[in-house]
Design a protein around this motif. Structure first.
Motif, PDB file in Angstrom:
ATOM      1  N   LEU A  33      -9.033   7.993  -1.105  1.00 46.72           N
ATOM      2  CA  LEU A  33      -9.544   7.908   0.253  1.00 46.72           C
ATOM      3  C   LEU A  33      -8.521   8.386   1.280  1.00 46.72           C
ATOM      4  N   MET A  34      -8.520   7.828   2.489  1.00 40.40           N
ATOM      5  CA  MET A  34      -7.784   8.337   3.643  1.00 40.40           C
ATOM      6  C   MET A  34      -6.409   7.699   3.803  1.00 40.40           C
ATOM      7  N   GLN A  35      -6.035   7.333   5.029  1.00 40.39           N
ATOM      8  CA  GLN A  35      -4.750   6.677   5.281  1.00 40.39           C
ATOM      9  C   GLN A  35      -4.771   5.327   4.583  1.00 40.39           C
ATOM     10  N   LEU A  36      -3.853   5.117   3.660  1.00 40.07           N
ATOM     11  CA  LEU A  36      -3.884   3.940   2.807  1.00 40.07           C
ATOM     12  C   LEU A  36      -2.866   2.898   3.242  1.00 40.07           C
ATOM     13  N   LEU A  37      -3.315   1.654   3.346  1.00 42.60           N
ATOM     14  CA  LEU A  37      -2.445   0.546   3.734  1.00 42.60           C
ATOM     15  C   LEU A  37      -2.770  -0.660   2.870  1.00 42.60           C
ATOM     16  N   PRO A  38      -1.749  -1.370   2.381  1.00 43.49           N
ATOM     17  CA  PRO A  38      -2.032  -2.605   1.665  1.00 43.49           C
ATOM     18  C   PRO A  38      -2.763  -3.590   2.579  1.00 43.49           C
ATOM     19  N   TYR A  39      -3.707  -4.338   2.004  1.00 43.05           N
ATOM     20  CA  TYR A  39      -4.467  -5.342   2.748  1.00 43.05           C
ATOM     21  C   TYR A  39      -3.505  -6.323   3.411  1.00 43.05           C
TER      22      TYR A  39
ATOM     23  N   GLY B 207     -14.866  -0.921  -3.034  1.00 41.13           N
ATOM     24  CA  GLY B 207     -14.928  -0.957  -4.489  1.00 41.13           C
ATOM     25  C   GLY B 207     -14.342   0.271  -5.159  1.00 41.13           C
ATOM     26  N   LYS B 208     -14.082   1.329  -4.401  1.00 41.13           N
ATOM     27  CA  LYS B 208     -13.451   2.530  -4.953  1.00 41.13           C
ATOM     28  C   LYS B 208     -11.941   2.401  -4.843  1.00 41.13           C
ATOM     29  N   THR B 209     -11.207   3.187  -5.615  1.00 45.32           N
ATOM     30  CA  THR B 209      -9.756   3.127  -5.520  1.00 45.32           C
ATOM     31  C   THR B 209      -9.285   3.802  -4.240  1.00 45.32           C
ATOM     32  N   ALA B 210      -8.273   3.215  -3.630  1.00 44.93           N
ATOM     33  CA  ALA B 210      -7.773   3.691  -2.348  1.00 44.93           C
ATOM     34  C   ALA B 210      -7.136   5.068  -2.440  1.00 44.93           C
ATOM     35  N   GLU B 211      -6.557   5.421  -3.597  1.00 47.24           N
ATOM     36  CA  GLU B 211      -5.870   6.708  -3.700  1.00 47.24           C
ATOM     37  C   GLU B 211      -6.812   7.894  -3.512  1.00 47.24           C
TER      38      GLU B 211
ATOM     39  N   HIS C 197      -6.427  -1.818   1.177  1.00 47.04           N
ATOM     40  CA  HIS C 197      -6.687  -2.021  -0.247  1.00 47.04           C
ATOM     41  C   HIS C 197      -5.835  -3.154  -0.799  1.00 47.04           C
ATOM     42  N   ASP C 198      -6.237  -3.639  -1.969  1.00 45.54           N
ATOM     43  CA  ASP C 198      -5.478  -4.705  -2.620  1.00 45.54           C
ATOM     44  C   ASP C 198      -4.402  -4.117  -3.535  1.00 45.54           C
ATOM     45  N   GLY C 199      -3.728  -4.958  -4.293  1.00 46.57           N
ATOM     46  CA  GLY C 199      -2.649  -4.532  -5.177  1.00 46.57           C
ATOM     47  C   GLY C 199      -3.084  -3.601  -6.285  1.00 46.57           C
ATOM     48  N   ASN C 200      -4.380  -3.571  -6.578  1.00 48.29           N
ATOM     49  CA  ASN C 200      -4.915  -2.668  -7.599  1.00 48.29           C
ATOM     50  C   ASN C 200      -5.439  -1.366  -7.007  1.00 48.29           C
TER      51      ASN C 200
END
Length: 59
Positions: free
Chosen positions: A23-29, A17-21, A46-49
């Motif tokens: 957090l850690m290593q980020l990858l689109p779902y 529920g938090k924004t991915a930016e 994470h999703d597109g948002n």
């Protein structure tokens, strides 16, 4: 092959529920990723948002 489980925290349900930016290593779902298991890696899907869609975990 005997893989030892890492010590300490392995999942972060509080990230959902938090924004991915933030957090850690980020990858689109649904991203293609390697299947190798690494105890020093946490993937955040994470999703597109930029909202985390599943509980991040070690691997």
């Amino acid at each position: 092959m005997n893989i030892q489980q890492p010590q300490g925290k392995q999942q972060w349900p509080e990230c959902v529920g938090k924004t991915a930016e933030k957090l850690m290593q980020l990858l689109p779902y649904n991203s293609m990723v390697t299947m190798d298991y690494r105890m020093d890696r946490v993937r955040v899907l994470h999703d597109g948002n930029g909202v985390v869609q599943q509980i991040p975990h070690v691997g």
